[in-house]
Scaffold this active site. Structure first.
Site, mmCIF file in Angstrom:
data_model
loop_
_atom_site.group_PDB
_atom_site.id
_atom_site.type_symbol
_atom_site.label_atom_id
_atom_site.label_comp_id
_atom_site.label_asym_id
_atom_site.label_seq_id
_atom_site.Cartn_x
_atom_site.Cartn_y
_atom_site.Cartn_z
ATOM 1 C CG ASP A 137 -0.100 0.002 2.534
ATOM 2 O OD1 ASP A 137 -0.433 0.766 3.444
ATOM 3 O OD2 ASP A 137 0.868 -0.788 2.620
ATOM 4 C CD GLU A 138 -1.004 4.748 2.989
ATOM 5 O OE1 GLU A 138 -1.856 5.630 3.172
ATOM 6 O OE2 GLU A 138 -0.319 4.253 3.908
#
Lengths: 392, 543
Positions: A241-242
């Site tokens: 993620d991210e």
């Protein structure tokens, strides 16, 4: 007195009958947690397919026992047939933003069992700290933990958690989130993270894992070899993620790589390049994997049995994501409306309760791909002083 | 567990690749309210004190601080907190004796070396600090008295070898100074206790700095209340506003009216006996904290009706009593007979000069439904203005309480509804909507005010909400100098609807610390980055 219940002969035994053996095994996604409970005059019977169902039934039984004003324990005649709607019912704890002492984790597992949760998603490392003591790479926690003596999980700690969880029918799914969220990995693994540049020169700051060097994949292979052995569950959570692309973009070697590989300016493709190799490594180790939704959103080539973890919440957009994920044939886990770290005033349990995970446009086969969800307690503002009242 | 500075150091070194700079090499810093840059970027969670200076640990920030690079050592086995020559207080001053022991524990708590011994000949380089001498300047120290709104909490602290001196006009200032001294002592990497030579001149900006606890929505065991008093003392709070009873339960065990708690408490063990109450008052006193009880009427009194028949107004529907009750009945004489007795007891049980009488959120619908009340309204010529009836009631209570020589605090509605207050009645402003205007009105009318509106800490939200409490400037309201002087302070409120012993401490602290500094420190102490640094250290220390 007229209206006092007449106590029947006291019940002395709850008989527990389990059809399938397996006391020493680990619970899995496919475990059968169903049970039947029958309390009548003269007999109390709990029957279940597996030991996991028996655990669920014992919890229910304990909730049925009452105590009157005289202190007498009693139970009403009862018939219960029970099984979970979703097979994956998890809780995420974050032990990187703040270290959580072993006791806090074990206490959480107890309360999870009271609530029939069956997955402990251990977000064990992240940017701020690396508390996991690796036998292959001891420097990771030596350099990356908040305090290498006191704020670490030793191999023995990890074993304790896994066994404590198992005895409660709870699976432990570890998350080693990469390529982003890895700042704390840097000091103990020189050369792993991407050096960021300002113009021609390195700035001294680091970014996500460096996807273009072979050493990265050697490291990742060795680390996940260890992790696969330490954590017995079939699934590992690989994060994904991210990922912030700014550092990659600033690095001349990476830019050169992008050109060489024909990836243009699309750094999502570079992220996919890394993730795909990671997934191959983990598969070859005989593990399945769960990834955060970005991995799906960014068009990474995934194996069909990948589980996508939906977490982004923006005006009920997550329902669209659930539809998209399942329409593409992947199994989905829902967390977006259950970020319990985002506290607010009043009875916010009501909002969490009202969520209907299957309330999206889709055919029954799609909906069947939703295997459950997880309540998340991210640790930015949580440590042992406030974990329990914030979570429960 | 919260690690010592070690955690911040390790991280900073980790991320910035710097070698940690020992505090000793930091040069003199003169702090006079710390005017710093205006820009306040969000402090990164880990960019903490890589080069910590001693003042990076003081909370609230004193009015005037000067620290020097020279460090002194303290030996747990030899260091003593004592009465200094010329002090009007001595060993018979129980309050200070108790404080000396308490602060010794705070400073050296986890140290194992306790047995007395002479300073070894081959000692460390730093000179040793042998004592902190406390000198009370007032002629009569008043060690057995209770703190008051007008008490002096000023102190002057000089830390230099061989002996540090803490001078204060009154014992209350000595308590504040002891807290600050304990915040100056730090441990180095080798476990030695060190303190930088310093000079501090301090006094509070506002005289009324309170925390409101609600023990009616949820009962709070004694231990919770006492732990909270400790935390208040760490933050130099000096008022516990004990919102002790309300609609939901009546835990206060009254001597004259035992039925009130017998019937009105959640259960017979969830009460505060007279002994409990005395304990809270004394525990607070020893920390320089006043206990102001609030017996909120005429609204918020459902639980009173359980144990006191005919106190509350019976509500009517279509000419018939419905069986439910409303606020205290203002038209019966028996009400005032009861209140006279009740407040006689309260006035003697609670030694503070002030009692909080509540007066908030009175719902008029029940009064409006009751025929006797309607009749009374007509007789008194109040028309249909029930606020006048409320004021009539409140004025009677104010008179009763005044007759016992107690001052009164009330919630703002009492003022808003134009009751005739006594000149020294304190109005507590709590409604968030345009509270600055309310402050102008209250002080403009000549009354003293206490601010709570922006500090309802029960309203939790995600993230670092301490910053929004810290950024409040209480005197930001239109008014003359005279008016501004009438704002005597504020209170952080932790209403109990969603709070009990399982979550009180982490919910209240360290968020209330932000309010504590706002009320104690100078108005120009506003830099969030600096506050963050000190608050994170302070929070670990409080644990």
């Amino acid at each position: 007195a007229e209206n006092e219940p007449s106590w029947e002969a006291p019940c002395t035994k709850l008989l527990v009958h389990v059809s399938t053996p397996g006391c020493d095994g680990f619970p899995s996604l496919d475990s059968n947690e169903s049970y039947k409970l029958s309390v009548s005059k003269g007999s109390m019977l709990l029957s279940a397919e597996t030991v996991w169902g028996a655990l669920r039934g014992l919890e229910t039984f304990s909730q049925l026992v009452g105590r009157d004003e005289n202190g007498t324990y009693y139970i009403n005649e009862t018939e219960i047939v029970d099984f979970p709607r979703f097979p994956h019912r998890g809780l995420l704890l974050d032990t990187s933003r703040h270290y959580l002492p072993l006791k806090a984790i074990l206490e959480t597992l107890d309360v999870m069992a009271y609530n029939k949760f069956n997955v402990f998603h251990w977000h064990i490392v992240d940017d701020p700290s690396f508390p996991y003591e690796s036998s292959t790479f001891p420097e990771l926690s030596k350099q990356g933990a908040f305090n290498a003596m006191t704020h670490v999980y030793t191999a023995s700690d990890v074993r304790s958690v896994i066994e404590y969880a198992r005895l409660r029918g709870i699976r432990v799914i570890a998350e080693f989130d990469t390529p982003g969220h890895t700042l704390s990995w840097g000091p103990g693994a020189p050369g792993l993270l991407t050096p960021c540049y300002i113009g021609e020169a390195p700035s001294g700051v680091y970014g996500p894992i460096n996807p273009i060097v072979n050493s990265t994949y050697q490291f990742v292979t060795s680390l996940f070899q260890e992790v696969s052995t330490v954590f017995p569950d079939f699934f590992l959570h690989l994060g994904g993620d991210e990922v912030d692309f700014t550092c990659w973009k600033s690095n001349p070697e990476i830019r050169a790589f992008m050109v060489k590989m024909g990836l243009g300016e699309d750094y999502k493709k570079l992220e996919s390049f890394y993730i795909q190799r990671l997934l191959d490594i983990v598969s070859s180790l005989g593990k399945g994997y769960i990834v955060w939704q970005e991995v799906f959103d960014n068009d990474v080539k995934l194996r069909p049995d990948t589980i996508i973890h939906v977490w982004k919440e923006n005006n009920l957009q997550y329902l669209n994501e659930m539809a998209n994920v399942t329409r593409s044939g992947y199994r989905a886990l829902l967390s977006a409306p259950w970020y319990l770290n985002r506290i607010s005033y009043g009875q916010d349990w009501i909002e969490a309760y009202k969520v209907e995970p299957l309330m999206f446009e889709g055919v029954p086969e799609q909906k069947a791909l939703v295997i459950g969800g997880e309540a998340c307690m991210w640790g930015e503002y949580v440590d042992v002083t406030n974990l329990t009242p914030r979570l429960w | 567990s919260c690690p010592t500075m070690g955690r911040a150091m390790g991280l900073a070194g980790l991320l910035l690749g710097l070698v940690v700079v020992p505090a000793v090499l930091v040069s003199t810093s003169l702090r006079h309210g710390t005017p710093r840059t205006e820009a306040e970027p969000e402090p990164s969670g880990w960019e903490l004190a890589a080069d910590a200076v001693p003042e990076d640990s003081l909370w609230p920030l004193p009015q005037w601080v000067r620290t020097y690079p020279r460090q002194l050592q303290l030996a747990p086995s030899r260091f003593q907190l004592v009465h200094g020559a010329g002090s009007s207080a001595g060993p018979s001053c129980g309050l200070l004796q108790d404080a000396f022991r308490r602060y010794y524990e705070y400073i050296f708590g986890h140290s194992r070396r306790r047995t007395w011994g002479r300073r070894p000949l081959a000692a460390r380089a730093e000179p040793e600090l042998f004592q902190l001498q406390v000198v009370i300047e007032a002629g009569d120290p008043g060690c057995d008295r209770h703190p008051q709104l007008t008490s002096s909490e000023a102190y002057h602290l000089t830390v230099t070898e061989p002996v540090a001196i803490l001078k204060a006009p009154e014992i209350w200032g000595a308590l504040r100074g002891l807290e600050t001294f304990s915040q100056l002592v730090h441990e180095d990497d080798y476990g030695s206790f060190l303190v930088n030579e310093s000079e501090i001149n301090d006094f509070p900006r506002f005289a009324h700095r309170g925390v409101l606890l609600d023990t009616s929505r949820h009962y709070l065991p004694l231990k919770s209340i006492l732990t909270n008093l400790d935390a208040m003392a760490f933050n130099k709070f000096n008022v516990l506003h004990w919102h002790i009873v309300d609609d939901q339960s009546f835990p206060y065990q009254s001597i004259y009216f035992p039925e009130l708690s017998d019937k009105g408490a959640y259960s017979s063990n969830l009460i505060y006996t007279p002994t409990d109450v005395r304990l809270v008052i004394e525990y607070a006193r020893l920390r320089g904290i006043r206990v102001i009880p609030e017996f909120d009427t005429p609204g918020h009194t459902q639980s009173w009706g359980k144990g006191q028949k005919d106190l509350l107004t019976p509500c009517y529907n279509g000419g018939q009593p419905t069986g439910s009750f409303g606020p205290v009945n203002p038209v019966w004489n028996t009400t005032y007979d009861f209140m006279t007795m009740f407040f006689k007891e309260i006035s003697s049980v609670f030694p503070d000069e002030f009692i909080h009488l509540g007066g908030d959120e009175v719902d008029f619908s029940c009064w409006k439904s009751n025929p006797e009340v309607k009749e009374f309204m007509k007789k008194q010529g109040f028309g249909t203005d029930y606020a006048k009836l409320e004021s009539y009631y409140v004025q009677n209570i104010l008179d009763i309480v005044s007759s016992y020589n107690k001052g009164q605090m009330v919630w703002q509605e009492v003022f808003d509804h134009k009751a005739q207050l006594k000149p020294d009645t304190i109005v507590q402003v709590w409604m968030a909507d345009n509270y600055a205007r309310e402050l102008s009105r209250v002080t403009g009318a000549g009354f003293t005010a206490v601010l709570s509106a922006p500090w309802y800490l029960d309203y939790i939200s995600y993230g670092q909400d301490w910053k929004k409490y810290y950024s409040v400037e209480p005197l930001n309201f239109p008014g003359s100098e005279e008016q501004k002087k009438r704002l005597i302070g504020g209170e952080a409120c932790l209403w109990g609807e969603f709070v009990d012993a399982t979550n009180l401490t982490p919910r209240l602290w360290p968020r209330a610390s932000a309010v504590g500094e706002r009320l104690w420190s100078s108005s120009n102490v506003t830099n969030l980055q600096d506050a963050y640094k000190r608050l994170t250290n302070h929070r670990c220390r409080m644990l």
